[in-house]
Write an enzyme that holds these catalytic residues in place. Structure first.
Site, PDB file in Angstrom:
ATOM      1  N   GLN A 108     -27.364  34.241  11.057  1.00 36.98           N
ATOM      2  CA  GLN A 108     -28.193  33.336  11.853  1.00 36.98           C
ATOM      3  C   GLN A 108     -28.937  32.368  10.939  1.00 36.98           C
ATOM      4  OE1 GLN A 108     -32.228  34.446  12.963  1.00 36.98           O
ATOM      5  NE2 GLN A 108     -31.548  34.583  15.079  1.00 36.98           N
ATOM      6  N   GLY A 109     -28.612  31.095  11.017  1.00 41.13           N
ATOM      7  CA  GLY A 109     -29.281  30.091  10.195  1.00 41.13           C
ATOM      8  C   GLY A 109     -30.302  29.315  11.009  1.00 41.13           C
ATOM      9  N   SER A 111     -34.243  29.826  10.291  1.00 40.68           N
ATOM     10  CA  SER A 111     -35.435  29.553   9.478  1.00 40.68           C
ATOM     11  C   SER A 111     -35.137  28.633   8.301  1.00 40.68           C
ATOM     12  CB  SER A 111     -36.001  30.860   8.917  1.00 40.68           C
ATOM     13  OG  SER A 111     -36.253  31.760   9.955  1.00 40.68           O
ATOM     14  N   SER A 143     -30.127  36.559   6.869  1.00 37.21           N
ATOM     15  CA  SER A 143     -29.645  37.929   6.653  1.00 37.21           C
ATOM     16  C   SER A 143     -28.118  37.938   6.632  1.00 37.21           C
ATOM     17  CB  SER A 143     -30.106  38.856   7.779  1.00 37.21           C
ATOM     18  OG  SER A 143     -31.505  38.888   7.852  1.00 37.21           O
ATOM     19  N   GLU A 226     -32.385  40.190  24.339  1.00 39.54           N
ATOM     20  CA  GLU A 226     -32.573  41.624  24.150  1.00 39.54           C
ATOM     21  C   GLU A 226     -34.056  41.944  24.214  1.00 39.54           C
ATOM     22  OE1 GLU A 226     -30.485  44.552  23.103  1.00 39.54           O
ATOM     23  OE2 GLU A 226     -29.268  43.392  24.479  1.00 39.54           O
ATOM     24  N   GLU A 367     -48.731  37.807  14.190  1.00 44.97           N
ATOM     25  CA  GLU A 367     -49.770  36.854  14.589  1.00 44.97           C
ATOM     26  C   GLU A 367     -49.263  35.910  15.674  1.00 44.97           C
ATOM     27  OE1 GLU A 367     -48.881  37.513  11.337  1.00 44.97           O
ATOM     28  OE2 GLU A 367     -50.532  38.948  11.214  1.00 44.97           O
TER      29      GLU A 367
HETATM   30  C1  LIG Z   1     -36.131  40.809   6.534  1.00 41.83           C
HETATM   31  C2  LIG Z   1     -36.077  39.447   7.162  1.00 41.83           C
HETATM   32  C3  LIG Z   1     -34.887  39.007   7.735  1.00 41.83           C
HETATM   33  C4  LIG Z   1     -34.812  37.726   8.277  1.00 41.83           C
HETATM   34  N1  LIG Z   1     -33.603  37.285   8.759  1.00 41.83           N
HETATM   35  C5  LIG Z   1     -33.478  36.025   9.226  1.00 41.83           C
HETATM   36  C6  LIG Z   1     -32.199  35.507   9.628  1.00 41.83           C
HETATM   37  O1  LIG Z   1     -31.181  36.205   9.589  1.00 41.83           O
HETATM   38  N2  LIG Z   1     -32.125  34.232  10.055  1.00 41.83           N
HETATM   39  C7  LIG Z   1     -33.225  33.413  10.117  1.00 41.83           C
HETATM   40  O2  LIG Z   1     -33.087  32.283  10.548  1.00 41.83           O
HETATM   41  N3  LIG Z   1     -34.453  33.860   9.728  1.00 41.83           N
HETATM   42  C8  LIG Z   1     -34.600  35.147   9.279  1.00 41.83           C
HETATM   43  N4  LIG Z   1     -35.825  35.613   8.847  1.00 41.83           N
HETATM   44  C9  LIG Z   1     -36.963  34.687   8.835  1.00 41.83           C
HETATM   45  C10 LIG Z   1     -38.041  34.986   9.851  1.00 41.83           C
HETATM   46  O3  LIG Z   1     -37.643  34.580  11.126  1.00 41.83           O
HETATM   47  C11 LIG Z   1     -39.320  34.269   9.382  1.00 41.83           C
HETATM   48  O4  LIG Z   1     -39.732  34.873   8.178  1.00 41.83           O
HETATM   49  C12 LIG Z   1     -40.439  34.339  10.386  1.00 41.83           C
HETATM   50  O5  LIG Z   1     -40.129  33.600  11.535  1.00 41.83           O
HETATM   51  C13 LIG Z   1     -41.768  33.821   9.796  1.00 41.83           C
HETATM   52  O6  LIG Z   1     -41.622  32.548   9.252  1.00 41.83           O
HETATM   53  P1  LIG Z   1     -42.040  32.239   7.746  1.00 41.83           P
HETATM   54  O7  LIG Z   1     -41.480  33.284   6.855  1.00 41.83           O
HETATM   55  O8  LIG Z   1     -41.721  30.833   7.473  1.00 41.83           O
HETATM   56  O9  LIG Z   1     -43.624  32.451   7.712  1.00 41.83           O
HETATM   57  P2  LIG Z   1     -44.720  31.400   8.202  1.00 41.83           P
HETATM   58  O10 LIG Z   1     -44.352  30.898   9.551  1.00 41.83           O
HETATM   59  O11 LIG Z   1     -44.944  30.414   7.116  1.00 41.83           O
HETATM   60  O12 LIG Z   1     -45.981  32.332   8.343  1.00 41.83           O
HETATM   61  C14 LIG Z   1     -46.816  32.697   7.237  1.00 41.83           C
HETATM   62  C15 LIG Z   1     -48.015  33.451   7.782  1.00 41.83           C
HETATM   63  O13 LIG Z   1     -48.786  32.582   8.642  1.00 41.83           O
HETATM   64  C16 LIG Z   1     -48.948  33.176   9.919  1.00 41.83           C
HETATM   65  N5  LIG Z   1     -48.896  32.142  10.964  1.00 41.83           N
HETATM   66  C17 LIG Z   1     -47.961  31.160  11.109  1.00 41.83           C
HETATM   67  N6  LIG Z   1     -48.232  30.405  12.190  1.00 41.83           N
HETATM   68  C18 LIG Z   1     -49.340  30.916  12.756  1.00 41.83           C
HETATM   69  C19 LIG Z   1     -50.117  30.576  13.905  1.00 41.83           C
HETATM   70  N7  LIG Z   1     -49.774  29.545  14.691  1.00 41.83           N
HETATM   71  N8  LIG Z   1     -51.207  31.338  14.190  1.00 41.83           N
HETATM   72  C20 LIG Z   1     -51.562  32.398  13.401  1.00 41.83           C
HETATM   73  N9  LIG Z   1     -50.874  32.748  12.292  1.00 41.83           N
HETATM   74  C21 LIG Z   1     -49.772  32.036  11.970  1.00 41.83           C
HETATM   75  C22 LIG Z   1     -47.780  34.125  10.062  1.00 41.83           C
HETATM   76  O14 LIG Z   1     -48.062  35.163  10.992  1.00 41.83           O
HETATM   77  C23 LIG Z   1     -47.625  34.654   8.636  1.00 41.83           C
HETATM   78  O15 LIG Z   1     -48.540  35.696   8.404  1.00 41.83           O
HETATM   79  C24 LIG Z   1     -35.954  36.898   8.308  1.00 41.83           C
HETATM   80  C25 LIG Z   1     -37.149  37.344   7.755  1.00 41.83           C
HETATM   81  C26 LIG Z   1     -37.230  38.598   7.180  1.00 41.83           C
HETATM   82  C27 LIG Z   1     -38.526  39.048   6.570  1.00 41.83           C
END
Ligand SMILES: Cc1cc2nc3c(=O)[nH]c(=O)nc-3n(C[C@H](O)[C@H](O)[C@H](O)COP(=O)(O)OP(=O)(O)OC[C@H]3O[C@@H](n4cnc5c(N)ncnc54)[C@H](O)[C@@H]3O)c2cc1C
Length: 380
Positions: A108-109, A111, A143, A226, A367
């Site tokens: 899944q692409g 993020s 992933s 789901e 959050e």
């Molecule tokens: C093990 C793992 C597998 C993953 N697999 C995939 C995958 O296969 N495909 C894919 O596309 N993505 C994948 N992801 C990405 C995942 O969807 C993102 O990490 C997630 O959506 C959070 O985005 P970010 O990492 O950019 O954090 P950010 O959005 O930058 O968040 C950073 C911090 O700020 C907080 N925050 C952000 N916005 C707000 C708000 N409005 N109010 C309060 N707090 C806030 C968050 O809660 C977090 O603590 C995976 C992530 C992990 C850890």
């Protein structure tokens, strides 16, 4: 299931580790497919079972009880429902059978470095050039990108409209020239996560799912599909059972940890909360129609389920104490057997504990879920 799962595969599944071996996922999918259970949650016409939610629930419990693998997630559980609902007849014919048989794996692409919680901000572009889409940009945290031969991507096809309106849902073979995959090591030493760079990646026009500009709607459909899976119920129940098993084998002052009052209280607390989570899930499954589109409920389950993952794996770690700290990776023969000094219940505990830190991040952070609950349930 127990009669048909190879012992070595069940053992590796019990130990855990992210991601599982692709050969194991393929073999297990082949076994399920032969039985007709390749995708029980799909409609019958595409090779599913047409079971009601309670039957599916029982099936999943049994799968976990047998130490079967619950993988192939991104294909069978995520992109498949989107293709079934919005894809063309040709896409259904081409992709669904190969997912069922375990020939194709999907990643899944979504993020990007600057678009996680704020996914609508994504910048990866796709432009139509004749009969091809040309994709440029970067994805992250993808992933299983290296294990997958197909990827489904959210891309911006129209930069001149409201962010959500200009996004499309594109499918691309992962070996297309211009795709570069760089692994990211995760906290427990696993190599399942990746950065994916897309540079002038050309895919046929027909690889668009549904209509251009509707990608956001399809992605939401995918994430809502789901609903109760977000409670990670089956994982949590299995891991609690393991925690109890570990505690029954570990001793303190000559008695089993499971009978030592302080530890027994910890176990009881977690178990009571997990029971409550299970009843919440069952209520939703039983009356599924009444909570349709209730995003606040889904968010509450996601928070409860992901925190529970961290609690059950912490319980396992607590039961082992310092012994859990020893690195114990891999799928070698020592993981299979265990010995007198290194009992078979130790491998995987530290890795599962560490990887569960991610559960309150992926699939929407805790959050962000709380924001959804505040808005939808309390009107804040
Ligand atoms: C093990 C793992 C597998 C993953 N697999 C995939 C995958 O296969 N495909 C894919 O596309 N993505 C994948 N992801 C990405 C995942 O969807 C993102 O990490 C997630 O959506 C959070 O985005 P970010 O990492 O950019 O954090 P950010 O959005 O930058 O968040 C950073 C911090 O700020 C907080 N925050 C952000 N916005 C707000 C708000 N409005 N109010 C309060 N707090 C806030 C968050 O809660 C977090 O603590 C995976 C992530 C992990 C850890």
């Amino acid at each position: 299931m127990r009669a048909n799962i190879p012992a070595d595969l069940a053992r590796r599944s019990y130990v855990g580790g992210h991601p599982p071996l692709k050969t194991d996922v393929q073999k297990w999918q082949g076994i399920l497919h032969k039985q007709g259970w390749g995708a029980p949650h799909w409609p019958v016409e595409y090779g599913g079972m047409g079971w009601d939610p309670i039957r599916l629930h029982i099936y999943m419990e049994e799968l976990y009880n047998a130490d079967g693998l619950d993988y192939g997630w991104q294909g069978l559980n995520m992109v498949a429902p989107v293709i079934i609902a919005f894809g063309s007849a040709a896409q259904k014919q081409r992709f669904l059978p190969r997912m069922l048989s375990g020939d194709d794996f999907w990643c899944q692409g979504f993020s990007e470095p600057n678009a996680g919680s704020d996914l609508a901000n994504l910048r990866t572009r796709a432009e139509l050039d004749g009969d091809e889409w040309v994709i440029n940009g970067q994805k992250i945290w993808t992933s299983d990108a290296r294990e997958s031969n197909w990827g489904f991507f959210l891309v911006r096809t129209d930069p001149n409209v409201k962010p959500q309106k200009g996004i499309s849902f594109l499918l691309a073979p992962m070996d297309t020239p211009g795709i570069t995959i760089r692994p990211i090591e995760s906290i427990e030493g696993g190599m399942g996560l990746n950065e994916v760079f897309l540079e002038n990646v050309r895919v046929p026009r027909d690889n668009l799912v549904g209509e251009a500009g509707m990608g956001w709607t399809y992605a939401k459909y995918l994430l809502e599909k789901e609903r109760t899976a977000s409670a990670f119920l089956y994982f949590n129940k299995r891991e609690l059972a393991k925690a109890k098993e570990i505690a029954s084998r570990e001793t303190i002052d000559g008695i089993s940890l499971l009978e030592a009052p302080e530890f027994a209280r910890k176990v009881a607390r977690v178990e009571a909360d997990l029971n409550a989570l299970e009843w919440s899930v069952l209520r939703i499954l039983y009356g599924e129609r009444t909570v349709q589109n209730n995003d606040a409920v889904v968010s509450a389950l996601k928070i409860g389920g992901s925190e529970m993952q961290q609690r059950v794996t912490a319980l396992q770690l607590d039961a082992l104490g310092a012994r859990a700290l020893r690195e114990y990776h891999g799928t070698g023969p020592e993981v299979m057997a265990g010995n007198a000094n290194w009992p078979a219940h130790i491998p995987g505990v530290a890795a599962r504990y560490l990887f569960s830190r991610a559960s309150t991040i992926y699939g929407g952070t805790r959050e962000v879920q709380k924001n959804i609950i505040a808005k939808l349930a309390f009107g804040l």
